[in-house]
Write a protein that holds these residues in place. Structure first.
Motif, mmCIF file in Angstrom:
data_model
loop_
_atom_site.group_PDB
_atom_site.id
_atom_site.type_symbol
_atom_site.label_atom_id
_atom_site.label_comp_id
_atom_site.label_asym_id
_atom_site.label_seq_id
_atom_site.Cartn_x
_atom_site.Cartn_y
_atom_site.Cartn_z
ATOM 1 N N TRP A 1 10.467 -7.242 -0.090
ATOM 2 C CA TRP A 1 9.149 -7.588 0.448
ATOM 3 C C TRP A 1 9.063 -9.033 0.948
ATOM 4 O O TRP A 1 8.023 -9.443 1.447
ATOM 5 C CB TRP A 1 8.073 -7.389 -0.627
ATOM 6 N N GLN B 1 6.527 12.237 -1.339
ATOM 7 C CA GLN B 1 7.303 11.547 -2.368
ATOM 8 C C GLN B 1 8.275 12.540 -2.991
ATOM 9 O O GLN B 1 8.226 13.738 -2.697
ATOM 10 C CB GLN B 1 6.389 10.965 -3.456
ATOM 11 N N PRO C 1 2.247 3.145 -5.785
ATOM 12 C CA PRO C 1 2.152 4.404 -5.046
ATOM 13 C C PRO C 1 2.174 5.627 -5.966
ATOM 14 O O PRO C 1 3.061 6.472 -5.900
ATOM 15 C CB PRO C 1 3.395 4.359 -4.152
ATOM 16 N N GLY D 1 8.247 6.858 -7.640
ATOM 17 C CA GLY D 1 7.818 5.888 -6.640
ATOM 18 C C GLY D 1 7.928 6.403 -5.221
ATOM 19 O O GLY D 1 8.101 7.596 -4.981
ATOM 20 N N ALA D 2 7.818 5.481 -4.284
ATOM 21 C CA ALA D 2 7.741 5.852 -2.872
ATOM 22 C C ALA D 2 9.124 5.992 -2.240
ATOM 23 O O ALA D 2 10.100 5.387 -2.687
ATOM 24 C CB ALA D 2 6.941 4.786 -2.114
ATOM 25 N N GLN D 3 9.178 6.796 -1.187
ATOM 26 C CA GLN D 3 10.365 6.974 -0.346
ATOM 27 C C GLN D 3 11.614 7.343 -1.154
ATOM 28 O O GLN D 3 11.552 7.627 -2.332
ATOM 29 C CB GLN D 3 10.621 5.716 0.503
ATOM 30 N N GLU E 1 0.811 -1.225 0.000
ATOM 31 C CA GLU E 1 0.000 0.000 0.000
ATOM 32 C C GLU E 1 0.842 1.272 0.000
ATOM 33 O O GLU E 1 0.419 2.292 -0.535
ATOM 34 C CB GLU E 1 -0.926 0.010 1.216
ATOM 35 N N TYR E 2 1.988 1.260 0.672
ATOM 36 C CA TYR E 2 2.923 2.386 0.744
ATOM 37 C C TYR E 2 2.418 3.558 1.579
ATOM 38 O O TYR E 2 3.096 4.570 1.691
ATOM 39 C CB TYR E 2 3.305 2.877 -0.658
#
Length: 396
Positions: free
Chosen positions: A250, A182, A120, A333-335, A90-91
């Motif tokens: 993951w 982000q 995300p 994307g995330a992070q 889900e992020y």
């Protein structure tokens, strides 16, 4: 609900239960006259590929419960929605919420999640047909999701990576707003990569040039593949990359091998692959998806560690492509604070949340108020430390 008493909201257990044309008329009306959708992720073809490949379904803990709003028998709104038995993929992290609720004797799972699984990327979640019924369709979809949550005794319903204007619709129905962050690259009309570098500080320009030179020395070539240039053997290579990255990040990959076969069959015009090979053997790749004005970086992988090749394929090649094709931004994307030094600046992303239990909702609301302040401060600090020359930062 005012203005929506003639709206019927039903639940689908899969995208196969609705014609693609009816779903896409709501999900991507901007593409009906030709051209790309704003983003491909809520299209029927993308979400159905997740389901048909087994990436989404009972095995994955994402069970489709999509909503459809109809007026006089006509589909006027749709909403991607899933029953979740966990919070993976889900992020937007709510593991602490789940722990607190269960420590107090409640059952946090299953919950409802309106999102694009494993993606995300900001986009519309309340997918309403443009026109006079648009507002009431969005309201009916939200109310339908809340009712599905409450009538089944579920703890919560979450709408993640939604648009800012959807937050207003959610606030009107008591959903709590959440901010996250982000890093995105914004195109200021650059003529080429050199023009982008010219806006950076001298130290950052040198760093990026050095990284690109280092990556170029890996002894091979990089192909830019999309549409009919993509072939099954490219997905064989990328599956190897993806498995390695997925197992390290993951525990197991989210997507099945069959998903990439369906990308080849149904989504190759939406996909963009930067593939690095040496002596004819693929060694690394970065998979992106194309929106109307945005390039979405999604997955990276490699068979060997090559200095700076990750930066080259995931960030610099994406910038090159966006400039060459007049795209407004790259969402990587995330992070990833490391993206800041490479011209990707912090931006606020949004989600909204329905918490059924009043006491728990109050506690979450207080948490979110403090979190929003912290996110705002973090973005302010990160922007100040960005790579652009002073006087350029605020526009980045």
């Amino acid at each position: 609900m005012d203005g929506s008493t003639n709206i019927e909201v039903t639940v689908l257990t899969g995208l196969s239960e609705i014609p693609a044309a009816e779903w896409d008329a709501c999900a991507c009306p901007e593409a009906l006259a030709g051209g790309r959708p704003a983003d491909p992720f809520t299209t029927h073809r993308f979400l159905a590929a997740l389901e048909d490949s087994g990436s989404v379904g009972r095995r994955s803990g994402w069970q489709p419960r999509h909503l459809v709003a109809r007026h006089a028998g006509r589909v006027i709104g749709v909403m991607p929605l899933y029953a979740k038995s966990h919070s993976q993929g889900e992020y937007i992290f709510d593991h602490n919420w789940a722990h607190a609720f269960e420590q107090a004797g409640g059952e946090y799972y299953p919950k409802l999640q309106s999102a694009v699984p494993f993606t995300p990327a900001t986009g519309r979640r309340l997918l309403a047909l443009p026109g006079p019924t648009e507002e009431i369709a969005r309201a009916a979809l939200l109310q339908g999701a809340k009712q599905l949550c409450d009538s089944n005794g579920l703890s919560s319903m979450h709408v993640t990576f939604c648009t800012e204007d959807e937050l207003e619709a959610g606030a009107a129905q008591g959903l709590l707003a959440r901010s996250s962050q982000q890093f995105h690259w914004e195109n200021r009309g650059y003529a080429d990569f050199t023009a982008f570098l010219a806006e950076l500080s001298s130290r950052k320009r040198k760093q990026i040039r050095k990284e690109r030179t280092t990556a170029d020395a890996f002894g091979g070539e990089v192909e830019i593949l999309t549409g009919d240039a993509l072939r099954p053997e490219h997905w064989d290579a990328f599956w190897t990359f993806y498995q390695d990255t997925g197992s390290r990040k993951w525990g197991r990959p989210y997507l099945t091998r069959a998903f990439f076969d369906l990308v080849q069959e149904r989504l190759r015009d939406d996909a963009l692959l930067f593939l690095a090979s040496r002596d004819g053997e693929p060694v690394a790749g970065a998979l992106n998806f194309l929106g109307r004005n945005t390039l979405y970086g999604r997955y990276w992988g490699c068979t060997e560690e090559i200095p700076c090749l990750h930066f080259e394929l995931c960030y610099y090649r994406a910038i090159d492509f966006a400039i060459a094709h007049g795209l407004a931004r790259v969402e990587a994307g995330a992070q990833g604070d490391h993206k800041l030094a490479r011209g990707y600046m912090p931006v606020t992303t949004h989600s909204m949340h329905w918490i059924s239990n009043p006491s728990f909702r109050h506690a979450v609301e207080q948490y979110l108020e403090a979190e929003r302040d912290a996110i705002d401060h973090e973005i302010e600090v990160l922007t100040e430390y960005g790579p652009f020359r002073k006087g350029q930062q605020g526009d980045a």
